[in-house]
Write a protein that holds these residues in place. Structure first.
Motif, PDB file in Angstrom:
ATOM      1  N   ASP A 133       0.990  -1.132   0.024  1.00 55.41           N
ATOM      2  CA  ASP A 133       0.118  -0.085   0.067  1.00 55.41           C
ATOM      3  C   ASP A 133       0.750   1.233  -0.019  1.00 55.41           C
ATOM      4  N   VAL A 134       2.246   1.183   0.777  1.00 57.61           N
ATOM      5  CA  VAL A 134       3.022   2.360   0.819  1.00 57.61           C
ATOM      6  C   VAL A 134       3.581   2.421  -0.770  1.00 57.61           C
ATOM      7  N   ARG A 135       3.874   1.572  -1.587  1.00 61.15           N
ATOM      8  CA  ARG A 135       3.980   1.616  -2.924  1.00 61.15           C
ATOM      9  C   ARG A 135       3.103   2.408  -3.892  1.00 61.15           C
ATOM     10  N   ARG A 136       1.847   1.983  -3.510  1.00 61.17           N
ATOM     11  CA  ARG A 136       0.692   2.428  -4.224  1.00 61.17           C
ATOM     12  C   ARG A 136       0.580   3.993  -3.979  1.00 61.17           C
ATOM     13  N   PHE A 137       0.494   4.430  -2.626  1.00 56.65           N
ATOM     14  CA  PHE A 137       0.614   5.599  -2.348  1.00 56.65           C
ATOM     15  C   PHE A 137       1.572   6.394  -3.218  1.00 56.65           C
ATOM     16  N   ALA A 138       2.745   6.011  -3.035  1.00 58.80           N
ATOM     17  CA  ALA A 138       3.928   6.714  -3.567  1.00 58.80           C
ATOM     18  C   ALA A 138       3.824   7.040  -4.883  1.00 58.80           C
ATOM     19  N   GLU A 139       3.247   5.941  -5.631  1.00 62.05           N
ATOM     20  CA  GLU A 139       3.162   6.083  -7.130  1.00 62.05           C
ATOM     21  C   GLU A 139       2.077   6.786  -7.612  1.00 62.05           C
ATOM     22  N   THR A 140       0.801   6.740  -6.991  1.00 62.08           N
ATOM     23  CA  THR A 140      -0.336   7.357  -7.280  1.00 62.08           C
ATOM     24  C   THR A 140      -0.659   8.793  -6.707  1.00 62.08           C
ATOM     25  N   GLU A 141      -0.345   9.042  -5.338  1.00 66.79           N
ATOM     26  CA  GLU A 141      -0.528  10.139  -4.741  1.00 66.79           C
ATOM     27  C   GLU A 141       0.493  10.985  -4.412  1.00 66.79           C
ATOM     28  N   ALA A 142       1.622  10.594  -3.945  1.00 68.28           N
ATOM     29  CA  ALA A 142       2.775  11.517  -3.219  1.00 68.28           C
ATOM     30  C   ALA A 142       3.785  12.002  -4.486  1.00 68.28           C
ATOM     31  N   GLY A 143       3.854  11.494  -5.595  1.00 68.45           N
ATOM     32  CA  GLY A 143       4.397  12.094  -6.633  1.00 68.45           C
ATOM     33  C   GLY A 143       5.858  11.047  -6.524  1.00 68.45           C
ATOM     34  N   GLY A 144       5.889  10.057  -6.056  1.00 67.17           N
ATOM     35  CA  GLY A 144       6.810   9.049  -6.173  1.00 67.17           C
ATOM     36  C   GLY A 144       7.541   9.252  -4.735  1.00 67.17           C
ATOM     37  N   PHE A 145       8.759   8.264  -4.846  1.00 60.94           N
ATOM     38  CA  PHE A 145       9.432   8.316  -3.617  1.00 60.94           C
ATOM     39  C   PHE A 145      10.442   9.214  -3.470  1.00 60.94           C
TER      40      PHE A 145
ATOM     41  N   SER B 141      12.359   3.891  -1.897  1.00 55.23           N
ATOM     42  CA  SER B 141      12.046   3.020  -2.780  1.00 55.23           C
ATOM     43  C   SER B 141      11.113   1.891  -2.468  1.00 55.23           C
ATOM     44  N   ALA B 142      10.582   1.347  -3.412  1.00 57.51           N
ATOM     45  CA  ALA B 142       9.327   0.099  -3.111  1.00 57.51           C
ATOM     46  C   ALA B 142      10.329  -0.889  -2.437  1.00 57.51           C
ATOM     47  N   GLU B 143      11.613  -1.089  -2.564  1.00 57.80           N
ATOM     48  CA  GLU B 143      12.211  -2.207  -1.870  1.00 57.80           C
ATOM     49  C   GLU B 143      12.252  -1.658  -0.437  1.00 57.80           C
ATOM     50  N   GLU B 144      12.683  -0.569  -0.251  1.00 58.90           N
ATOM     51  CA  GLU B 144      12.856   0.019   1.187  1.00 58.90           C
ATOM     52  C   GLU B 144      11.553  -0.366   1.847  1.00 58.90           C
ATOM     53  N   ALA B 145      10.500   0.073   1.068  1.00 59.39           N
ATOM     54  CA  ALA B 145       9.052   0.135   1.947  1.00 59.39           C
ATOM     55  C   ALA B 145       8.901  -1.403   2.280  1.00 59.39           C
ATOM     56  N   GLU B 146       9.198  -2.460   1.335  1.00 58.63           N
ATOM     57  CA  GLU B 146       9.087  -3.885   1.730  1.00 58.63           C
ATOM     58  C   GLU B 146       9.869  -4.145   3.096  1.00 58.63           C
ATOM     59  N   ARG B 147      10.945  -3.525   3.201  1.00 59.41           N
ATOM     60  CA  ARG B 147      11.722  -3.903   4.410  1.00 59.41           C
ATOM     61  C   ARG B 147      11.317  -3.379   5.589  1.00 59.41           C
ATOM     62  N   VAL B 148      10.222  -2.187   5.741  1.00 59.94           N
ATOM     63  CA  VAL B 148      10.023  -1.591   6.694  1.00 59.94           C
ATOM     64  C   VAL B 148       8.630  -2.401   7.028  1.00 59.94           C
ATOM     65  N   THR B 149       8.758  -3.393   7.746  1.00 59.17           N
ATOM     66  CA  THR B 149       7.518  -4.194   8.382  1.00 59.17           C
ATOM     67  C   THR B 149       7.275  -3.776   9.598  1.00 59.17           C
ATOM     68  N   ALA B 150       8.248  -3.430  10.627  1.00 62.94           N
ATOM     69  CA  ALA B 150       7.845  -3.485  12.171  1.00 62.94           C
ATOM     70  C   ALA B 150       6.597  -2.627  12.498  1.00 62.94           C
ATOM     71  N   PRO B 151       6.280  -1.341  11.650  1.00 59.89           N
ATOM     72  CA  PRO B 151       5.105  -0.442  12.203  1.00 59.89           C
ATOM     73  C   PRO B 151       3.843  -1.281  11.911  1.00 59.89           C
ATOM     74  N   PHE B 152       3.902  -2.051  10.690  1.00 61.37           N
ATOM     75  CA  PHE B 152       2.876  -2.901  10.298  1.00 61.37           C
ATOM     76  C   PHE B 152       2.416  -4.116  11.434  1.00 61.37           C
ATOM     77  N   LEU B 153       3.348  -4.432  11.807  1.00 60.30           N
ATOM     78  CA  LEU B 153       3.397  -5.718  12.836  1.00 60.30           C
ATOM     79  C   LEU B 153       3.035  -5.358  14.132  1.00 60.30           C
ATOM     80  N   ALA B 154       3.422  -3.901  14.456  1.00 63.42           N
ATOM     81  CA  ALA B 154       2.839  -3.373  15.718  1.00 63.42           C
ATOM     82  C   ALA B 154       1.419  -3.428  15.998  1.00 63.42           C
ATOM     83  N   GLY B 155       0.500  -3.409  14.829  1.00 60.34           N
ATOM     84  CA  GLY B 155      -0.877  -3.328  15.062  1.00 60.34           C
ATOM     85  C   GLY B 155      -1.386  -1.847  15.258  1.00 60.34           C
ATOM     86  N   VAL B 156      -0.482  -0.793  14.999  1.00 61.21           N
ATOM     87  CA  VAL B 156      -1.237   0.406  15.253  1.00 61.21           C
ATOM     88  C   VAL B 156      -1.120   0.926  13.862  1.00 61.21           C
TER      89      VAL B 156
END
Length: 383
Positions: free
Chosen positions: A128-140, A161-176
């Motif tokens: 979803d981060v990747r989609r936001f970057a590509e469609t709303e934020a004007g890119g990474f 980058s999209a690859e960095e976004a894939e590596r940032v999983t901690a906030p999503f796993l935290a449940g907030v």
């Protein structure tokens, strides 16, 4: 005459300095602190050690208090509503404070009010981060923030980058919830500090420049150098509007981005005294701490005007030089106009342990004096 009792939830340096501001008025402070060794607990007369996340503890603490206020935003919103239901004056109230507790809610409300903000959206996963970057934020790159709990750079990730976004999983796993924002190409950070009382009186301090280092406030310059008068007034009006619309009681700090084309965008809100307002202790007729006390007690607010053309505040961070007291001799002898404010904290690398303020007519001189004192106290320089 019976003087009121202010119940302060949180025992950090903001509580310590707010307590100090209430002393000349004869205001009694009662403190709910996590530890008897916290900054404010070392100086307050009545200290209760307890967990601010426990409703029974909060209710017991509130007995005998005329008003409850805070030096942080971490008390659960539902607990604050319970206190209000018990007839306790909570300032700022839970319906206001939740906008400083929850960044996603804050963004939604400010956007509805027409307040200029970075492009943003709550995201569910790295894809979803990747989609936001590509469609709303004007890119990474884009900025990821936990909706609750982050401060001083904590709970914040910049992904390029999209690859960095894939590596940032901690906030999503935290449940907030996680808020994604465009990375604003700003020229500097500003802050507009205002104070509002329950009966609607409000005052605005000069807009300041806030210099950040590694996500932590390093230096504040009041007023912001070179800021056009129209932009400064617009930023003050914006902060006053937010305070009124959110029904804030007490101090409100609005952190801002200034862009190359002269716009200002709201970055963060804090509904308590704030690091960007520490300069007011020595540089304003009435400090942010004194006006916060006045506001939560619904007293007339004090004059926010500066005492000198320029005031600079520099934070003192802990380093490899733990014993700062001997450095006073050099700093005070070199600059009799220097003001040192230490928080009574153990010195640890990177930890805010105090700040210094300087003021005068020449910005370059004022800034050099503050920087020298902060660096000498920290042990970065030795002459």
């Amino acid at each position: 005459m019976t003087f009121p009792v202010v119940g302060m939830v949180g025992g950090g340096q903001l509580a310590r300095m707010t307590h100090e501001a209430g002393i000349p008025l004869g205001i009694r402070f009662k403190l709910l602190s996590d530890s008897s060794r916290d900054s404010a607990a070392l100086v307050a007369g009545e200290v209760v050690v307890g967990d601010h996340r426990d409703l029974d503890t909060l209710r017991a603490f509130a007995k005998g208090c005329d008003v409850i206020t805070f030096d942080h935003e971490h008390v659960p919103t539902e607990h604050l509503r319970a206190l209000e239901a018990d007839g306790i004056a909570v300032r700022p109230g839970p319906d206001a404070l939740v906008h400083a507790q929850d960044k996603a809610l804050m963004r939604a409300r400010l956007t509805a009010l027409g307040v200029p903000c970075p492009r943003h959206r709550v995201v569910e996963d790295p894809a979803d981060v990747r989609r936001f970057a590509e469609t709303e934020a004007g890119g990474f790159p884009v900025v990821l923030k936990t909706a609750r709990g982050g401060y001083d750079g904590k709970g914040v990730w910049v992904v390029g980058s999209a690859e960095e976004a894939e590596r940032v999983t901690a906030p999503f796993l935290a449940g907030v919830p996680v808020l994604a924002e465009e990375k604003v190409d700003f020229v500097r950070e500003l802050a507009a500090n205002v104070v509002r009382s329950p009966h609607g009186q409000a005052v605005a301090y000069p807009v300041v420049e806030s210099v950040q280092v590694d996500g932590v406030c390093d230096t504040v310059i009041a007023p912001a150098p070179g800021l056009p008068a129209a932009t400064a007034v617009a930023a003050q009006e914006l902060a006053l509007t937010i305070a009124r619309e959110l029904e804030v009681t007490g101090h409100l700090a609005v952190e801002l981005f200034e862009t190359a084309d002269g716009r200002v965008l709201v970055n963060e809100l804090a509904m308590r005294p704030h690091n960007s307002g520490h300069w007011t202790q020595d540089g304003a007729v009435t400090s942010q701490f004194a006006n916060h006390v006045r506001a939560v007690l619904d007293l007339p607010l004090g004059d926010p005007r500066p005492r000198a053309p320029w005031t600079v505040m520099a934070n003192v961070l802990g380093g490899d030089f733990p014993d700062m007291y001997p450095a006073y001799l050099h700093c005070m002898a070199r600059d009799p106009g220097l003001k040192i404010h230490m928080y009574g904290k153990d010195v640890k690398p990177g930890r805010k342990v105090g700040h210094v303020t300087t003021y005068g007519d020449d910005l370059a001189d004022v800034r050099e004096r503050a920087r020298h004192a902060a660096d000498y106290l920290r042990g970065i320089i030795d002459e």
